[in-house]
Scaffold this active site. Structure first.
Site, PDB file in Angstrom:
ATOM      1  N   ASP A 190     -74.397  10.702 -83.354  1.00 32.63           N
ATOM      2  CA  ASP A 190     -74.259   9.303 -82.966  1.00 32.63           C
ATOM      3  C   ASP A 190     -75.461   8.908 -82.124  1.00 32.63           C
ATOM      4  O   ASP A 190     -76.039   9.741 -81.412  1.00 32.63           O
ATOM      5  CB  ASP A 190     -72.974   9.079 -82.165  1.00 32.63           C
ATOM      6  CG  ASP A 190     -72.772   7.613 -81.808  1.00 32.63           C
ATOM      7  OD1 ASP A 190     -72.715   6.781 -82.733  1.00 32.63           O
ATOM      8  OD2 ASP A 190     -72.688   7.301 -80.610  1.00 32.63           O
ATOM      9  N   GLU A 230     -77.047   5.615 -79.509  1.00 32.41           N
ATOM     10  CA  GLU A 230     -76.848   4.354 -78.814  1.00 32.41           C
ATOM     11  C   GLU A 230     -78.201   3.657 -78.758  1.00 32.41           C
ATOM     12  O   GLU A 230     -79.239   4.316 -78.594  1.00 32.41           O
ATOM     13  CB  GLU A 230     -76.291   4.567 -77.406  1.00 32.41           C
ATOM     14  CG  GLU A 230     -74.990   5.351 -77.337  1.00 32.41           C
ATOM     15  CD  GLU A 230     -73.815   4.673 -78.037  1.00 32.41           C
ATOM     16  OE1 GLU A 230     -73.940   3.479 -78.377  1.00 32.41           O
ATOM     17  OE2 GLU A 230     -72.790   5.334 -78.239  1.00 32.41           O
ATOM     18  N   GLU A 244     -76.057  -7.302 -72.647  1.00 31.57           N
ATOM     19  CA  GLU A 244     -74.919  -6.966 -73.495  1.00 31.57           C
ATOM     20  C   GLU A 244     -74.917  -5.487 -73.874  1.00 31.57           C
ATOM     21  O   GLU A 244     -73.871  -4.854 -73.976  1.00 31.57           O
ATOM     22  CB  GLU A 244     -74.899  -7.830 -74.759  1.00 31.57           C
ATOM     23  CG  GLU A 244     -76.140  -7.729 -75.643  1.00 31.57           C
ATOM     24  CD  GLU A 244     -77.219  -8.732 -75.261  1.00 31.57           C
ATOM     25  OE1 GLU A 244     -78.047  -9.046 -76.128  1.00 31.57           O
ATOM     26  OE2 GLU A 244     -77.219  -9.205 -74.102  1.00 31.57           O
ATOM     27  N   HIS A 263     -72.899   0.231 -73.122  1.00 31.63           N
ATOM     28  CA  HIS A 263     -73.266   1.637 -72.960  1.00 31.63           C
ATOM     29  C   HIS A 263     -73.238   2.116 -71.516  1.00 31.63           C
ATOM     30  O   HIS A 263     -73.170   3.323 -71.264  1.00 31.63           O
ATOM     31  CB  HIS A 263     -74.670   1.884 -73.527  1.00 31.63           C
ATOM     32  CG  HIS A 263     -74.858   1.369 -74.914  1.00 31.63           C
ATOM     33  ND1 HIS A 263     -74.037   1.714 -75.960  1.00 31.63           N
ATOM     34  CD2 HIS A 263     -75.792   0.528 -75.441  1.00 31.63           C
ATOM     35  CE1 HIS A 263     -74.444   1.103 -77.066  1.00 31.63           C
ATOM     36  NE2 HIS A 263     -75.494   0.376 -76.782  1.00 31.63           N
ATOM     37  N   HIS A 269     -69.265   3.334 -74.580  1.00 32.24           N
ATOM     38  CA  HIS A 269     -69.832   4.080 -75.694  1.00 32.24           C
ATOM     39  C   HIS A 269     -70.811   5.112 -75.155  1.00 32.24           C
ATOM     40  O   HIS A 269     -71.723   4.797 -74.408  1.00 32.24           O
ATOM     41  CB  HIS A 269     -70.558   3.127 -76.658  1.00 32.24           C
ATOM     42  CG  HIS A 269     -69.630   2.263 -77.432  1.00 32.24           C
ATOM     43  ND1 HIS A 269     -69.087   2.641 -78.636  1.00 32.24           N
ATOM     44  CD2 HIS A 269     -69.131   1.030 -77.173  1.00 32.24           C
ATOM     45  CE1 HIS A 269     -68.298   1.669 -79.094  1.00 32.24           C
ATOM     46  NE2 HIS A 269     -68.318   0.679 -78.216  1.00 32.24           N
ATOM     47  N   ASP A 310     -68.820  10.251 -78.415  1.00 32.55           N
ATOM     48  CA  ASP A 310     -68.488   9.683 -79.723  1.00 32.55           C
ATOM     49  C   ASP A 310     -68.666  10.704 -80.835  1.00 32.55           C
ATOM     50  O   ASP A 310     -67.900  10.730 -81.805  1.00 32.55           O
ATOM     51  CB  ASP A 310     -69.343   8.449 -80.002  1.00 32.55           C
ATOM     52  CG  ASP A 310     -68.835   7.213 -79.259  1.00 32.55           C
ATOM     53  OD1 ASP A 310     -67.847   7.339 -78.504  1.00 32.55           O
ATOM     54  OD2 ASP A 310     -69.423   6.133 -79.430  1.00 32.55           O
TER      55      ASP A 310
END
Length: 229
Positions: free
Chosen positions: A7, A9, A52, A57, A150, A155
């Site tokens: 994963d 970010e 945002e 995160h 996240h 994740d």
């Protein structure tokens, strides 16, 4: 068979508009069993973190400022991944960013057919149903309570559990197929052993249960089988 559940970010949605990767997390599976090997790296995106993205995160500019840029970690990342299949939720998104970053630092890009998209698997298996990672956790009863923000490694660990459920909860074959086939790759698989667990599992038997077992053995007397010479 080696697989990497992965994963990323990012600062946004489009690397061609200047968005960058800020975190990579990955978990190694061998024959669908977690080995305990992981890869986790925060990355300085060399640009400001949009508000945002920070809210999603929890990674701000101050935190990322002293982290390495992608060029410094690219080789270590590629070495960890190797030629293993990459298990990714919404693979097109992560592969797009990874290959953009790799291209910018003149490293080989990851082949698109190296990726296994769990989002695609979920949509085909449960057509018309929600297929987000959170929705799949609810479907399979997987605890994701710690996923308030996240995070790439968390994740990946959760996705590994979801992936195994999506493919039927496959269990290891205990090496029963190790003798089939021939060649270096088969020999390497036959020699492979799971990594030592970093922390031993706690005992499941209680002191009360131990005492009850001892008391039961006492009732069997001296003629119990294990007392015979």
């Amino acid at each position: 068979m080696r697989e990497i559940v992965l994963d990323t970010e990012t600062t946004g949605f489009d690397p061609q508009s200047g968005d960058r990767i800020v975190e990579i997390g990955a978990v190694e599976l061998w024959n669908h069993v977690a080995t305990g090997r992981t890869y986790h790296q925060y990355i300085n995106p060399e640009r400001g973190m949009p508000q945002e993205a920070f809210e999603v995160h929890g990674l701000g500019d101050d935190f990322l400022r002293d982290k390495p840029v992608f060029a410094k970690i690219a080789d270590d990342f590629l070495a960890f991944v190797g030629d293993a299949k990459l298990v990714i939720h919404n693979a097109a998104f992560d592969m797009k960013f990874l290959n953009a970053e790799l291209g910018w630092v003149n490293r080989p890009k990851l082949p698109w057919d190296q990726a296994i998209d769990t989002l695609d698997i979920a949509r085909r298996k449960f057509p018309g149903s929600p297929a987000s990672l959170d929705a799949l956790c609810r479907r399979f009863g997987i605890d994701n309570a710690s996923r308030t923000l996240h995070g790439a490694l968390l994740d990946s660990e959760i996705l590994a559990e979801v992936y195994l459920e999506l493919i039927g909860g496959k269990q290891p074959d205990f090496g029963l197929t190790a003798g089939q086939g021939s060649g270096p790759s088969v020999a390497a698989e036959a020699d492979w052993r799971p990594y030592r667990r970093p922390d031993p599992l706690p005992p499941r038997i209680t002191d009360k249960e131990k005492a009850a077992h001892a008391a039961f053995l006492e009732t069997l007397g001296e003629n119990a089988l294990w007392n015979r010479s």
